[in-house]
Design a protein around this motif. Structure first.
Motif, mmCIF file in Angstrom:
data_model
loop_
_atom_site.group_PDB
_atom_site.id
_atom_site.type_symbol
_atom_site.label_atom_id
_atom_site.label_comp_id
_atom_site.label_asym_id
_atom_site.label_seq_id
_atom_site.Cartn_x
_atom_site.Cartn_y
_atom_site.Cartn_z
ATOM 1 N N PHE A 1 33.413 33.966 30.638
ATOM 2 C CA PHE A 1 34.002 32.967 31.532
ATOM 3 C C PHE A 1 35.491 33.246 31.747
ATOM 4 N N TYR A 2 36.182 33.600 30.677
ATOM 5 C CA TYR A 2 37.630 33.859 30.751
ATOM 6 C C TYR A 2 37.926 34.978 31.746
ATOM 7 N N TYR A 3 37.225 36.091 31.604
ATOM 8 C CA TYR A 3 37.485 37.223 32.486
ATOM 9 C C TYR A 3 36.860 37.023 33.871
ATOM 10 N N GLY A 4 35.759 36.291 33.942
ATOM 11 C CA GLY A 4 35.173 35.997 35.247
ATOM 12 C C GLY A 4 36.113 35.154 36.094
ATOM 13 N N ALA A 5 36.723 34.140 35.482
ATOM 14 C CA ALA A 5 37.682 33.301 36.202
ATOM 15 C C ALA A 5 38.901 34.101 36.623
ATOM 16 N N LEU A 6 39.382 34.982 35.748
ATOM 17 C CA LEU A 6 40.548 35.804 36.077
ATOM 18 C C LEU A 6 40.232 36.747 37.233
ATOM 19 N N PHE A 7 39.072 37.374 37.185
ATOM 20 C CA PHE A 7 38.673 38.305 38.246
ATOM 21 C C PHE A 7 38.582 37.577 39.589
ATOM 22 N N ALA A 8 37.974 36.381 39.577
ATOM 23 C CA ALA A 8 37.842 35.610 40.816
ATOM 24 C C ALA A 8 39.206 35.170 41.332
ATOM 25 N N ALA A 9 40.086 34.752 40.417
ATOM 26 C CA ALA A 9 41.421 34.301 40.833
ATOM 27 C C ALA A 9 42.201 35.440 41.484
ATOM 28 N N ILE A 10 42.090 36.632 40.924
ATOM 29 C CA ILE A 10 42.768 37.797 41.508
ATOM 30 C C ILE A 10 42.225 38.071 42.908
ATOM 31 N N HIS A 11 40.909 37.981 43.047
ATOM 32 C CA HIS A 11 40.299 38.233 44.365
ATOM 33 C C HIS A 11 40.793 37.226 45.391
ATOM 34 N N PHE A 12 40.765 35.943 45.054
ATOM 35 C CA PHE A 12 41.205 34.921 45.999
ATOM 36 C C PHE A 12 42.694 35.072 46.312
ATOM 37 N N ASN A 13 43.482 35.388 45.296
ATOM 38 C CA ASN A 13 44.916 35.586 45.504
ATOM 39 C C ASN A 13 45.170 36.744 46.459
ATOM 40 N N ALA B 1 34.639 28.511 41.026
ATOM 41 C CA ALA B 1 35.155 27.322 41.705
ATOM 42 C C ALA B 1 36.522 26.936 41.148
ATOM 43 N N LEU B 2 36.695 27.094 39.844
ATOM 44 C CA LEU B 2 37.993 26.803 39.227
ATOM 45 C C LEU B 2 39.079 27.704 39.801
ATOM 46 N N ALA B 3 38.780 28.989 39.901
ATOM 47 C CA ALA B 3 39.746 29.928 40.465
ATOM 48 C C ALA B 3 40.069 29.575 41.909
ATOM 49 N N ALA B 4 39.051 29.190 42.668
ATOM 50 C CA ALA B 4 39.268 28.827 44.068
ATOM 51 C C ALA B 4 40.153 27.595 44.184
ATOM 52 N N GLY B 5 39.910 26.603 43.334
ATOM 53 C CA GLY B 5 40.718 25.393 43.382
ATOM 54 C C GLY B 5 42.162 25.639 43.023
ATOM 55 N N LEU B 6 42.402 26.479 42.020
ATOM 56 C CA LEU B 6 43.775 26.750 41.591
ATOM 57 C C LEU B 6 44.511 27.673 42.560
ATOM 58 N N GLU B 7 43.801 28.624 43.147
ATOM 59 C CA GLU B 7 44.439 29.557 44.077
ATOM 60 C C GLU B 7 44.480 29.023 45.511
ATOM 61 N N GLY B 8 43.713 27.949 45.778
ATOM 62 C CA GLY B 8 43.737 27.370 47.113
ATOM 63 C C GLY B 8 43.054 28.210 48.166
ATOM 64 N N TYR B 9 41.977 28.892 47.788
ATOM 65 C CA TYR B 9 41.270 29.754 48.743
ATOM 66 C C TYR B 9 39.831 29.943 48.277
ATOM 67 N N LEU C 1 37.908 19.156 45.426
ATOM 68 C CA LEU C 1 36.452 19.286 45.324
ATOM 69 C C LEU C 1 36.070 20.494 44.474
ATOM 70 N N PHE C 2 36.754 21.613 44.694
ATOM 71 C CA PHE C 2 36.452 22.817 43.926
ATOM 72 C C PHE C 2 36.759 22.611 42.436
ATOM 73 N N LEU C 3 37.880 21.963 42.143
ATOM 74 C CA LEU C 3 38.244 21.724 40.741
ATOM 75 C C LEU C 3 37.250 20.771 40.079
ATOM 76 N N ALA C 4 36.866 19.726 40.808
ATOM 77 C CA ALA C 4 35.878 18.792 40.253
ATOM 78 C C ALA C 4 34.547 19.496 40.014
ATOM 79 N N ALA C 5 34.140 20.323 40.964
ATOM 80 C CA ALA C 5 32.891 21.076 40.805
ATOM 81 C C ALA C 5 32.976 22.011 39.603
ATOM 82 N N ALA C 6 34.144 22.608 39.399
ATOM 83 C CA ALA C 6 34.315 23.528 38.275
ATOM 84 C C ALA C 6 34.079 22.823 36.948
ATOM 85 N N PHE C 7 34.701 21.674 36.761
ATOM 86 C CA PHE C 7 34.536 20.940 35.505
ATOM 87 C C PHE C 7 33.085 20.518 35.298
ATOM 88 N N LEU C 8 32.435 20.096 36.357
ATOM 89 C CA LEU C 8 31.043 19.654 36.240
ATOM 90 C C LEU C 8 30.106 20.820 35.954
#
Length: 627
Positions: A304-316, A563-571, A583-590
């Motif tokens: 999860f840690y590296y999956g979120a980081l990889f997604a955040a880099i992509h969205f960024n 979804a967490l990465a999308a919510g934090l990066e705004g994309y 919505l993305f952040l809420a979906a991430a937690f759920l």
């Protein structure tokens, strides 16, 4: 650290090689001394090399050992030698019941002071200050009130507990350092000397370098692979960062983003199986479990840690219109695999042996032997006698800071046990939080981050394991989850401002603003701050439960971290409006919460956010529009 040459360099090199060879020998033969002797020898080597290699202060002469450090090395040999000369007496006496002789008191006091000074030189002043504080607390407990009150220890009992028992300097942390950690550090050093670091980098470039934000994704792949061997966030940044950070900046990443990506990717190496940081071995010791069970439990959170980081880099990267490396600058995967893939085989050997139930010490030694043999499959990577000696020398030297941290942490553990502070603090924490688990977890999180700011992960985790983890367990958390929770936040302090050492190291390489890089690092590492709370409440994320529970937790959790990465990066599909980010952040937690109901609700919330993105301003965003 001093860079010694000539006769002094030769002496230090021989001592370091002998230290490594002895610890390998001790795990392979039935004729090796018992556990007490092994720890005496480990501490003796560590103390002597600490004073020979680490100067009194930073301005000291870097290529000469002054007489006072030679004297301290000699006193170290005297203190450890005393334990051998009086071996039967030390091993068979009744600690804190049989009185110490005057010479025992002298040796014990001297040994404790030497450990504290060697620790200060190798890892800084924070841990020695904590140890001195606990020693003072042990002596002056009758002056305190409330849960801190105890009848007070005499100087004799304090020295006895700290030096002459197996619950002080020579306690469980030191046992782990002398038994497991040194062998894995030696393996990691051999792997580095074989050229595996360059292979990891080339491999990462070949598979991810050409994608959007490719250099950032390369940093994730290479740092996760190398970080699991090095076990140190800062060391990983200093090895990989000189290549990845300029490469990221070259393709358009802002300096702060480039530094944050490398720092977060490097920090994750300590939580990435199969070889995690030294604290993971200490965790296994505290749990009374095998290291393999710890390694397996850490797998999903690391994913999860590296999956979120990889997604955040992509969205960024997509949001910023970044490209990957030009095709002509990318290595060819097939050629890399033909020339260097054999260097990954020792890691496979190590993992296979661990999963088959062999001891970690045997697995580490056999993987090292396999590495030397496999390296000769290609003449350019073949490790000759000189390379092996260098690896043995550096492996021992890299072990010293860990060994000294474990020795000093043992002093704290001894005082905690002797004064009964752990039981009283557990009761206090439960009363203070009114039995509310979430509040206790929040306190543990903050304590882990604060402790990790001033000391390495291992002693920071040990402090929590002694004082905070028992309270969490008493509140109903499974021991593995409780210890893993503390371990995670001890690691994440490396990327948490204001004292984020991995970020500092990366920012210095990339010329980035420290606070900007720190804030960005916390966004990239967000999954690391969130997932531990979920695996405490649902151990399926630690491979505890049925296969259906585990697989469904992995599937929905991976969607959640994206979804967490999308919510934090705004994309996601396009730049996100503020309500879509929510919505993305809420979906991430759920979705990260491995529960069927929350998964269904989270999936619906995510679908609403994605539908909004597709319908907003017309048709879906095309690739050209994203760029």
């Amino acid at each position: 650290m001093r860079k010694l040459t000539g006769y002094a360099g030769l002496v230090v090199g021989v001592l370091a090689v002998v230290m490594s060879v002895y610890h390998v020998y001790a795990r392979l033969t039935v004729y090796a001394p018992d556990q007490h002797a092994l720890l005496f020898i480990t501490l003796g080597f560590s103390l002597v090399l600490s004073f020979l290699l680490w100067p009194l202060h930073k301005d000291a002469t870097p290529d000469r050992v002054p007489w006072e450090d030679l004297a301290l090395a000699g006193l170290s040999l005297f203190c450890v030698g005393y334990m051998f000369v009086n071996y039967e007496y030390v091993v068979n006496r009744f600690p804190t019941a049989d009185a110490l002789s005057p010479m025992d008191m002298v040796v014990g006091c001297m040994g404790i002071l030497l450990v504290l000074e060697a620790t200060r030189r190798t890892i800084g002043a924070a841990l020695p200050i904590v140890a001195v504080t606990f020693l003072a607390y042990g002596l002056a407990g009758h002056w305190f009130g409330g849960f801190l009150h105890h009848r007070g220890l005499t100087l004799e009992i304090t020295v006895d507990q700290s030096w002459f028992t197996t619950e002080g300097v020579f306690g469980p942390p030191m046992t782990v350092a002398g038994t497991y950690v040194i062998l894995f550090i030696i393996f990691g050093t051999f792997l580095e000397k074989s050229g595996a670091g360059a292979f990891f980098m080339n491999f990462a470039n070949a598979i991810a370098g050409g994608a959007r934000g490719g250099p950032g994704k390369v940093a994730v792949v290479s740092s996760s692979m190398f970080g699991t061997i090095s076990g140190s966030a800062v060391a990983n940044v200093m090895v990989d960062g000189w290549l990845t950070i300029p490469m990221m900046k070259k393709t358009g990443f802002k300096p702060e983003a480039a530094a944050a990506i490398e720092a977060v990717a490097s920090t994750g190496g300590q939580i990435m199986p199969p070889i995690m940081g030294a604290a993971a071995f200490v965790m296994a010791e505290f749990l009374g479990a095998s290291y393999t069970s710890v390694m397996i439990a850490a797998a999903i959170p690391a994913l999860f840690y590296y999956g979120a980081l990889f997604a955040a880099i992509h969205f960024n990267a997509v949001r910023s219109g970044l490209k990957g490396l030009p095709k002509e600058e990318l290595p060819i995967l097939g050629q890399i695999m033909i020339k260097q893939a054999h260097l990954f085989m020792p890691v496979v050997v190590l993992l296979a042996l661990l999963l088959q139930g062999f001891t970690p010490t045997y697995a580490a030694i056999m993987a090292t032997v396999a590495l030397v043999a496999i390296s000769w499959l290609r003449p350019k990577t073949g490790m000759g006698p000189r390379a092996c000696l260098d690896a043995l020398r550096e492996g021992a030297i890299n072990t010293i800071p860990v060994a000294m941290a474990c020795a000093a942490a043992g002093i704290v553990i001894g005082i905690v046990l002797q004064t009964g502070l752990a039981l009283r603090f557990t009761a206090f924490l439960i009363d203070f939080t009114y039995g509310q688990l979430l509040l206790a977890l929040m306190i543990t999180m903050v304590a882990g981050i604060i402790l990790g700011m001033g000391m390495p992960t291992t002693p920071a985790y040990i402090m929590q394991a002694a004082l905070l983890v028992p309270a969490i367990i008493k509140l109903g958390v499974e021991p593995m989850a409780a210890h893993m929770f503390a371990f995670y936040f001890s690691c994440l302090s490396a990327v948490t401002p204001p004292v984020a050492l991995a970020v500092y190291a990366a920012a210095s390489i990339g010329g980035a603003n420290l606070w900007g890089a720190g804030v960005q690092a916390m966004k990239f590492a967000a999954a690391g701050f969130i997932v531990p709370f979920f695996f405490v409440y649902n151990p399926a994320l630690l491979f505890s439960g049925s296969w259906y529970e585990i697989l469904s937790a992995v599937a929905t959790g991976m969607v959640g971290v994206v979804a967490l990465a999308a919510g934090l990066e705004g994309y996601f599909l396009r730049n996100a409006a503020w309500f879509e980010r929510l919505l993305f952040l809420a979906a991430a937690f759920l979705l990260i919460d491995p529960d069927g109901i929350t998964d269904i609700i989270g999936g619906g919330v995510l679908a609403v956010g994605l539908l909004s993105q597709k319908l907003r301003n017309g048709a879906p965003v095309t690739d050209s529009a994203r760029a």
